[in-house]
Design an enzyme around this catalytic site. Structure first.
Site, mmCIF file in Angstrom:
data_model
loop_
_atom_site.group_PDB
_atom_site.id
_atom_site.type_symbol
_atom_site.label_atom_id
_atom_site.label_comp_id
_atom_site.label_asym_id
_atom_site.label_seq_id
_atom_site.Cartn_x
_atom_site.Cartn_y
_atom_site.Cartn_z
ATOM 1 N N ASP A 103 0.853 -1.201 0.000
ATOM 2 C CA ASP A 103 0.000 0.000 0.000
ATOM 3 C C ASP A 103 0.882 1.242 0.000
ATOM 4 O O ASP A 103 1.137 1.804 1.048
ATOM 5 C CB ASP A 103 -0.920 -0.049 1.228
ATOM 6 C CG ASP A 103 -1.993 1.013 1.229
ATOM 7 O OD1 ASP A 103 -2.225 1.616 0.176
ATOM 8 O OD2 ASP A 103 -2.578 1.260 2.285
ATOM 9 N N GLU A 162 -3.501 10.364 -0.214
ATOM 10 C CA GLU A 162 -4.686 9.497 -0.262
ATOM 11 C C GLU A 162 -5.047 9.028 1.144
ATOM 12 O O GLU A 162 -6.222 8.876 1.477
ATOM 13 C CB GLU A 162 -4.413 8.283 -1.164
ATOM 14 C CG GLU A 162 -5.631 7.408 -1.435
ATOM 15 C CD GLU A 162 -5.875 6.317 -0.401
ATOM 16 O OE1 GLU A 162 -6.991 5.770 -0.377
ATOM 17 O OE2 GLU A 162 -4.963 6.011 0.404
ATOM 18 N N GLU A 163 -4.017 8.800 1.957
ATOM 19 C CA GLU A 163 -4.259 8.240 3.296
ATOM 20 C C GLU A 163 -4.884 9.256 4.253
ATOM 21 O O GLU A 163 -5.237 8.910 5.368
ATOM 22 C CB GLU A 163 -2.947 7.693 3.888
ATOM 23 C CG GLU A 163 -2.302 6.577 3.074
ATOM 24 C CD GLU A 163 -3.066 5.255 3.141
ATOM 25 O OE1 GLU A 163 -4.147 5.210 3.752
ATOM 26 O OE2 GLU A 163 -2.566 4.272 2.554
#
Ligand SMILES: [Zn+2]
Length: 341
Positions: A89, A120-121
């Site tokens: 990831d 994104e996280e």
């Protein structure tokens, strides 16, 4: 550079959300050395999305994110696996996509682009900026990569992030009748949250709620004047029924603050791929201008965000073949598709 070396090279550059500048520069330099046209799209003074292409109108794009959750964990490996932060990831995914794109080029297929986002996280900040890029209008299919165990995800849940705040009145704790405890109010509300049956969806599954953070009070001998909790609800429905359910259970006891939300998404199904619905959210809800979304990537989501994150080398290799196959199938559609979203 081979698949595993590229994965480890990317993993060796720390890129916790907010600190993606160096890995973005590395990707730019690497892709330019392979002959790609590369743009850095500024997201902040020190953060850039990476946008790379071979012609002016690529119809199919491969994408994922460059940031990771903390902490940085340097890569290690054995015969079977690569371990460490970003292995699945999502740096292994970036490597698999670049290798796949290079294999396609060798076959003369240049109708492809690569999009790598920041943050994104956190709240998909990079994706929200990328959505306005002019290349988006020409993109027909966006293959996003997240760990799906190499299955094609045809649905992903959304995420609803909110705070509930309560206010009371501070007092000497020996004289509680003089005060009003914000924490006790919040506990009552949370008890109701725990017993609320949020609406589910036949396709996306169960709406789940994580009571993720709790904060409040000032000292042991003071009746707490304020408290708050942070919730993340995995959405399988529109946002409004969840918001309304929270508001009606909170009533006048507290205040609901919606931090952000992304909706559940249905993605394109393609014959010949294993299909499933995943419970996590991705950049996809924020990349709506980038054509039909698809979601596939190597690795198990259950090890992502943990100290034991890994990816099977075999899964990385399989992902390369799957991306090549998927891109070819999508390019063969001549712009018509049997979308189900
Ligand atoms: Zn991810």
């Amino acid at each position: 550079m081979d698949l595993f070396t590229l994965t480890k090279s990317l993993m060796n550059i720390p890129s916790v959300s907010g600190e993606e500048e160096a890995v973005g520069f590395y990707l730019r330099d690497h892709l330019e050395s392979l002959g790609w046209t590369v743009e850095l799209q500024a997201v902040s003074d020190t953060q850039n999305n990476v946008i790379a292409y071979l012609n002016d109108t690529p119809r199919v794009w491969l994408s994922t994110h460059m940031d990771t959750v903390p902490p940085f964990i340097a890569p290690t490996e054995d015969d079977e696996k690569i371990y460490g932060r970003g292995s699945c990831d999502a740096k292994g995914i970036i490597a698999a996509q670049i290798i796949a794109a290079e294999l396609l080029r060798k076959e003369g297929i240049e109708d492809i682009g690569l999009l790598y986002t920041v943050e994104e996280e956190r709240a998909s900040t990079g994706a929200k900026i990328a959505n306005d890029h002019p290349m988006a209008a020409k993109c027909e299919y966006l293959i996003n990569g997240e760990p799906t165990d190499n299955d094609l995800a045809i649905g992903s849940k959304g995420a609803f992030r909110a705070k509930i705040k309560t206010t009371g009145k501070a007092a000497h704790s020996a004289y509680p009748e003089q005060g009003d405890s914000a924490i006790e109010k919040l506990l009552d509300i949370l008890e109701d949250v725990r017993h609320t049956k949020f609406p589910n969806d036949d396709f996306f599954g169960e709406t789940t709620c994580n009571i993720a953070t709790l904060d409040g009070g000032v000292a042991l001998n003071v009746i707490p004047p304020q408290a708050e909790t942070g919730l993340l609800i995995r959405l399988t429905t529109p946002m409004e029924p969840i918001r309304d359910a929270l508001q009606s259970l909170i009533r006048e006891r507290g205040e609901l603050e919606i931090l952000s939300y992304s909706l559940p998404v249905k993605m394109l199904a393609v014959d010949g791929f294993e299909q499933k619905v995943v419970r996590f959210t991705t950049d996809i809800p924020h990349l709506g201008n980038w054509g039909q979304p698809l979601l596939l990537g190597p690795g198990p989501i259950l090890v992502a965000h943990t100290k034991d994150e890994f990816v099977l080398k075999k899964d990385l290799e399989d992902a390369v073949a799957l991306y090549v196959d998927l891109v070819k199938k999508l390019l063969a559609t001549n712009g018509t598709n049997n979308t189900n979203s």
